[in-house]
Design a protein around this motif. Structure first.
Motif, PDB file in Angstrom:
ATOM      1  N   LEU A   1      -5.164  -3.320  -6.474  1.00 13.17           N
ATOM      2  CA  LEU A   1      -5.012  -2.038  -5.795  1.00 13.17           C
ATOM      3  C   LEU A   1      -3.537  -1.689  -5.660  1.00 13.17           C
ATOM      4  CD1 LEU A   1      -7.538  -2.490  -2.845  1.00 13.17           C
ATOM      5  CD2 LEU A   1      -7.950  -1.458  -5.081  1.00 13.17           C
ATOM      6  N   LYS A   2      -3.269  -0.412  -5.561  1.00 17.87           N
ATOM      7  CA  LYS A   2      -1.910   0.059  -5.325  1.00 17.87           C
ATOM      8  C   LYS A   2      -1.735   0.295  -3.828  1.00 17.87           C
ATOM      9  CE  LYS A   2       1.442   3.389  -6.927  1.00 17.87           C
ATOM     10  NZ  LYS A   2       1.731   4.430  -7.913  1.00 17.87           N
ATOM     11  N   MET A   3      -0.634  -0.216  -3.296  1.00 12.14           N
ATOM     12  CA  MET A   3      -0.301  -0.031  -1.878  1.00 12.14           C
ATOM     13  C   MET A   3       1.131   0.444  -1.781  1.00 12.14           C
ATOM     14  SD  MET A   3      -1.902  -3.391  -0.104  1.00 12.14           S
ATOM     15  CE  MET A   3      -3.480  -4.010  -0.621  1.00 12.14           C
ATOM     16  N   GLY A   4       1.316   1.572  -1.137  1.00 13.38           N
ATOM     17  CA  GLY A   4       2.648   2.138  -1.008  1.00 13.38           C
ATOM     18  C   GLY A   4       3.495   1.481   0.064  1.00 13.38           C
ATOM     19  N   GLN A   5       2.845   0.779   0.995  1.00 21.97           N
ATOM     20  CA  GLN A   5       3.563   0.163   2.108  1.00 21.97           C
ATOM     21  C   GLN A   5       2.689  -0.924   2.732  1.00 21.97           C
ATOM     22  OE1 GLN A   5       3.776   2.820   5.625  1.00 21.97           O
ATOM     23  NE2 GLN A   5       2.631   4.267   4.354  1.00 21.97           N
ATOM     24  N   SER A   6       3.267  -1.684   3.634  1.00 23.29           N
ATOM     25  CA  SER A   6       2.498  -2.693   4.361  1.00 23.29           C
ATOM     26  C   SER A   6       1.377  -2.008   5.128  1.00 23.29           C
ATOM     27  CB  SER A   6       3.404  -3.459   5.328  1.00 23.29           C
ATOM     28  OG  SER A   6       4.425  -4.132   4.604  1.00 23.29           O
ATOM     29  N   THR A   7       0.194  -2.588   5.083  1.00 28.01           N
ATOM     30  CA  THR A   7      -0.968  -1.918   5.656  1.00 28.01           C
ATOM     31  C   THR A   7      -2.134  -2.879   5.831  1.00 28.01           C
ATOM     32  OG1 THR A   7      -2.440  -0.028   5.354  1.00 28.01           O
ATOM     33  CG2 THR A   7      -1.846  -1.229   3.376  1.00 28.01           C
ATOM     34  N   ASN A   8      -3.153  -2.409   6.520  1.00 25.84           N
ATOM     35  CA  ASN A   8      -4.404  -3.153   6.628  1.00 25.84           C
ATOM     36  C   ASN A   8      -5.288  -2.816   5.434  1.00 25.84           C
ATOM     37  OD1 ASN A   8      -3.908  -4.433   9.104  1.00 25.84           O
ATOM     38  ND2 ASN A   8      -4.623  -2.671  10.246  1.00 25.84           N
ATOM     39  N   VAL A   9      -5.953  -3.840   4.933  1.00 22.44           N
ATOM     40  CA  VAL A   9      -6.954  -3.665   3.887  1.00 22.44           C
ATOM     41  C   VAL A   9      -8.301  -3.932   4.538  1.00 22.44           C
ATOM     42  CG1 VAL A   9      -7.799  -4.495   1.660  1.00 22.44           C
ATOM     43  CG2 VAL A   9      -5.337  -4.437   2.119  1.00 22.44           C
ATOM     44  N   LEU A  10      -9.256  -3.048   4.307  1.00 26.68           N
ATOM     45  CA  LEU A  10     -10.596  -3.203   4.872  1.00 26.68           C
ATOM     46  C   LEU A  10     -11.597  -3.424   3.750  1.00 26.68           C
ATOM     47  CD1 LEU A  10      -9.063  -0.929   6.731  1.00 26.68           C
ATOM     48  CD2 LEU A  10     -11.295  -0.784   7.769  1.00 26.68           C
ATOM     49  N   ALA A  11     -12.499  -4.339   3.977  1.00 24.06           N
ATOM     50  CA  ALA A  11     -13.659  -4.501   3.098  1.00 24.06           C
ATOM     51  C   ALA A  11     -14.856  -4.054   3.916  1.00 24.06           C
ATOM     52  CB  ALA A  11     -13.821  -5.951   2.677  1.00 24.06           C
ATOM     53  N   VAL A  12     -15.589  -3.079   3.402  1.00 31.79           N
ATOM     54  CA  VAL A  12     -16.787  -2.585   4.060  1.00 31.79           C
ATOM     55  C   VAL A  12     -17.967  -2.946   3.167  1.00 31.79           C
ATOM     56  CG1 VAL A  12     -18.032  -0.569   4.911  1.00 31.79           C
ATOM     57  CG2 VAL A  12     -15.555  -0.714   5.196  1.00 31.79           C
ATOM     58  N   VAL A  13     -18.947  -3.604   3.759  1.00 26.87           N
ATOM     59  CA  VAL A  13     -20.114  -4.096   3.039  1.00 26.87           C
ATOM     60  C   VAL A  13     -21.359  -3.385   3.559  1.00 26.87           C
ATOM     61  CG1 VAL A  13     -21.584  -6.133   2.753  1.00 26.87           C
ATOM     62  CG2 VAL A  13     -19.099  -6.349   2.582  1.00 26.87           C
ATOM     63  N   LYS A  14     -22.189  -2.947   2.639  1.00 29.52           N
ATOM     64  CA  LYS A  14     -23.476  -2.371   3.025  1.00 29.52           C
ATOM     65  C   LYS A  14     -24.561  -3.379   2.659  1.00 29.52           C
ATOM     66  CE  LYS A  14     -26.218   1.817   2.747  1.00 29.52           C
ATOM     67  NZ  LYS A  14     -26.284   3.180   2.175  1.00 29.52           N
ATOM     68  N   ALA A  15     -25.350  -3.764   3.661  1.00 28.77           N
ATOM     69  CA  ALA A  15     -26.441  -4.717   3.458  1.00 28.77           C
ATOM     70  C   ALA A  15     -27.609  -4.299   4.339  1.00 28.77           C
ATOM     71  CB  ALA A  15     -25.998  -6.138   3.809  1.00 28.77           C
ATOM     72  N   ASP A  16     -28.778  -4.186   3.749  1.00 25.40           N
ATOM     73  CA  ASP A  16     -29.979  -3.739   4.468  1.00 25.40           C
ATOM     74  C   ASP A  16     -29.749  -2.440   5.223  1.00 25.40           C
ATOM     75  OD1 ASP A  16     -31.738  -5.747   3.629  1.00 25.40           O
ATOM     76  OD2 ASP A  16     -31.054  -7.122   5.198  1.00 25.40           O
ATOM     77  N   GLY A  17     -28.962  -1.550   4.627  1.00 23.02           N
ATOM     78  CA  GLY A  17     -28.731  -0.238   5.224  1.00 23.02           C
ATOM     79  C   GLY A  17     -27.718  -0.215   6.358  1.00 23.02           C
ATOM     80  N   LYS A  18     -27.120  -1.358   6.677  1.00 21.40           N
ATOM     81  CA  LYS A  18     -26.128  -1.430   7.756  1.00 21.40           C
ATOM     82  C   LYS A  18     -24.756  -1.738   7.167  1.00 21.40           C
ATOM     83  CE  LYS A  18     -29.529  -3.029  11.077  1.00 21.40           C
ATOM     84  NZ  LYS A  18     -29.985  -4.119  11.905  1.00 21.40           N
TER      85      LYS A  18
END
Length: 143
Positions: A109-126
């Motif tokens: 991934l490209k990041m322009g500055q220091s930052t938080n990276v989030l992983a969002v997972v969808k499982a069983d509709g949640k």
């Protein structure tokens, strides 16, 4: 656009991607300008889970190509999204996980500055998530 559409049509015809998944891949979330809008586009506010892990360096010397991955231990994971909080368009990657496959994805991934990276997972509709800070050094020279 035509190449992407043709590629998705091929994946659908081979049975590797469902028509529903192909439609989800063209989400407007990639155009979202804020983290809140990107999260809304992928389905809403996720719950934090220790079953979701982000693989990302603590310090990235080259913000143009930061190796980032995510692993979900949550059963029935169907989608994984990677978001970069301070990027102009936070939704950076979307992965559709076919049934019976391990929910483990890797990309750059490209990041322009220091930052938080989030992983969002969808499982069983949640939705579930994990967050990790990655620092980007200036000029890619470690300092």
């Amino acid at each position: 656009m035509l190449k992407a559409g043709g590629a998705l049509a091929t994946l659908v015809s081979l049975g590797l991607v469902t028509a529903e998944q192909a439609q989800a891949m063209s989400r407007d979330g990639f155009a979202a300008k804020s983290l809140a809008d990107a999260l809304k586009a992928v389905g809403g506010q996720p719950a934090t889970s220790d079953q979701v892990q982000i693989i990302s360096p603590d310090i990235a010397e080259n913000g143009a190509v930061v190796p980032v991955g995510a692993v979900s231990k949550i059963p029935n994971t169907t989608e994984i999204y990677l978001l970069v909080e301070k990027n102009p368009t936070p939704l950076a990657a979307a992965f559709m996980i076919p049934a019976g496959t391990e929910a483990d994805v890797q990309t750059r991934l490209k990041m322009g500055q220091s930052t938080n990276v989030l992983a969002v997972v969808k499982a069983d509709g949640k939705l579930y998530s994990a967050v990790k800070e990655t620092k980007v050094t200036l000029g890619g020279c470690g300092g």
